[in-house]
Design an enzyme around this catalytic site. Structure first.
Site, PDB file in Angstrom:
ATOM      1  N   THR A   1       0.820  -1.217   0.000  1.00 30.01           N
ATOM      2  CA  THR A   1       0.000   0.000   0.000  1.00 30.01           C
ATOM      3  C   THR A   1       0.848   1.259   0.000  1.00 30.01           C
ATOM      4  OG1 THR A   1      -1.817  -1.138   1.125  1.00 30.01           O
ATOM      5  CG2 THR A   1      -1.792   1.259   1.274  1.00 30.01           C
TER       6      THR A   1
ATOM      7  N   SER B   1       1.588  -7.557  -0.639  1.00 31.77           N
ATOM      8  CA  SER B   1       2.178  -8.654   0.135  1.00 31.77           C
ATOM      9  C   SER B   1       1.297  -9.903   0.123  1.00 31.77           C
ATOM     10  CB  SER B   1       2.464  -8.210   1.564  1.00 31.77           C
ATOM     11  OG  SER B   1       1.283  -7.941   2.285  1.00 31.77           O
TER      12      SER B   1
ATOM     13  N   THR C   1       1.256  -4.646   4.274  1.00 33.25           N
ATOM     14  CA  THR C   1       1.004  -4.983   5.675  1.00 33.25           C
ATOM     15  C   THR C   1       0.391  -6.365   5.887  1.00 33.25           C
ATOM     16  OG1 THR C   1      -1.174  -3.898   5.598  1.00 33.25           O
ATOM     17  CG2 THR C   1       0.702  -2.553   6.313  1.00 33.25           C
ATOM     18  N   ASP C   2      -0.232  -6.944   4.866  1.00 35.93           N
ATOM     19  CA  ASP C   2      -0.985  -8.185   5.065  1.00 35.93           C
ATOM     20  C   ASP C   2      -0.124  -9.337   5.570  1.00 35.93           C
ATOM     21  OD1 ASP C   2      -3.336  -6.992   4.381  1.00 35.93           O
ATOM     22  OD2 ASP C   2      -3.468  -7.850   2.376  1.00 35.93           O
TER      23      ASP C   2
END
Length: 328
Positions: A13, A57, A90-91
């Site tokens: 992101t 990710s 971030t995932d």
């Protein structure tokens, strides 16, 4: 001289913008475009940029994370390099960060960061997260902390941190362990240092480890199928303290006979597993069947730890002992 920091960009992101043709937000920005918004970095560090990938990710796999960890290790090996910063989605950041922490043998910091709001969002958190992470990587006090996540002003240990909110900027938390420290303006303040760390030497990662999460009335045929197709290891996210239905104890016993290690964790976000309960599938029953209890380490990270331990003849025979040391 200003410290040299290597910036490894992988997408996420923090590197995303809205594409009107696709009608969605996609990773598209290179690292130099991210740095262009931070002229103050030149006051405290020299930056070397490497664009590794520009992907979300959730598209990454274990081999990508393993290769990234090797790249970080290579960069940290340079005598002129003070630290590495990785921009990342971030995932799965907590997983790739923890894998790196298990594999890095340098006391120099490896700092992962990203954003919850896209690069073109008027309130994007990417620039400040990147600025703070570069400050951490350049800080002498950050040595010895291993791989970590710096997000929303907080510095978190790779082992303890997890993503707790789908969209909020304070998404990364370390629950009862708390953050390692914080970035306050130009200051990097460290409150505690992680002790449950060890570096492993791995040439090729054993990926055949599967994670199963227990639910009410769960069908365990998927677990049986994993054993039948030759899985190398299993991680079970059990109920509460590490419990499951009676049939699970039978399958753990079968796995043990096949020399397939089974790590027991909890599906609860906080707390430790412990072999307390009996009755057929309680934690005591799973331990008696050969299950290895992994303290407060959560399933996704227990899976990575087991992959690493299975990847070396030296550690393959000491899995229970090593898990007890790193996940008491």
């Amino acid at each position: 001289m200003k410290p040299k920091i290597v910036l490894l960009a992988t997408g996420g992101t923090i590197a995303s913008r809205y594409d009107p043709k696709l009608g969605s937000t996609v990773a598209s920005q290179r690292a130099d475009e991210l740095l262009r918004m931070l002229p103050q970095v030149a006051d405290f560090a020299e930056i070397e940029i490497h664009d590794i990938a520009t992907i979300p990710s959730y598209e990454m796999n274990v081999q990508f994370a393993f290769d990234l960890a090797k790249r970080i290790k290579e960069m940290l090996g340079g005598p002129e390099v003070a630290g590495v910063v990785v921009t990342h989605g971030t995932d799965t950041m907590e997983e790739t960060c923890y894998l790196a922490d298990l594999l890095l043998d340098s006391d120099k910091p490896a700092v992962y960061t990203g954003a919850q709001r896209a690069h073109d969002d008027p309130q994007s958190d990417g620039p400040i997260n990147l600025l703070n992470s570069l400050r951490v990587a350049a800080a002498p006090s950050a040595r010895g902390l291993g791989a970590m996540i710096c997000f929303n002003g907080a510095i978190h240990a790779a082992r303890d941190v997890t993503k707790v909110h789908a969209s909020a900027v304070e998404t990364f938390q370390s629950y009862e362990h708390g953050a390692l420290g914080q970035v306050d303006g130009a200051e990097v303040i460290i409150h505690r240092r992680p002790v449950l760390r060890h570096s492993f030497k791995v040439d090729q990662l054993e990926e055949r480890v599967e994670l199963f999460r227990l639910t009410l009335g769960v069908d365990l045929r998927g677990l049986e199928a994993a054993l039948e197709r030759g899985v190398a290891g299993l991680v079970i996210e059990g109920f509460g303290r590490g419990n499951g239905p009676s049939r699970l104890a039978e399958l753990v016993r079968l796995a043990t006979r096949k020399n397939v290690p089974v790590l027991i964790t909890s599906r609860c976000p906080v707390g430790r597993v412990q072999p307390v309960y009996g009755g057929g599938g309680g934690g005591r029953d799973l331990a008696d069947a050969g299950g290895i209890f992994a303290g407060d380490l959560k399933g996704p990270k227990a899976r990575l730890l087991l992959m690493v331990l299975l990847s070396s003849a030296k550690t393959r025979t000491r899995i229970a002992e090593t898990v007890a040391a790193l996940a008491p």
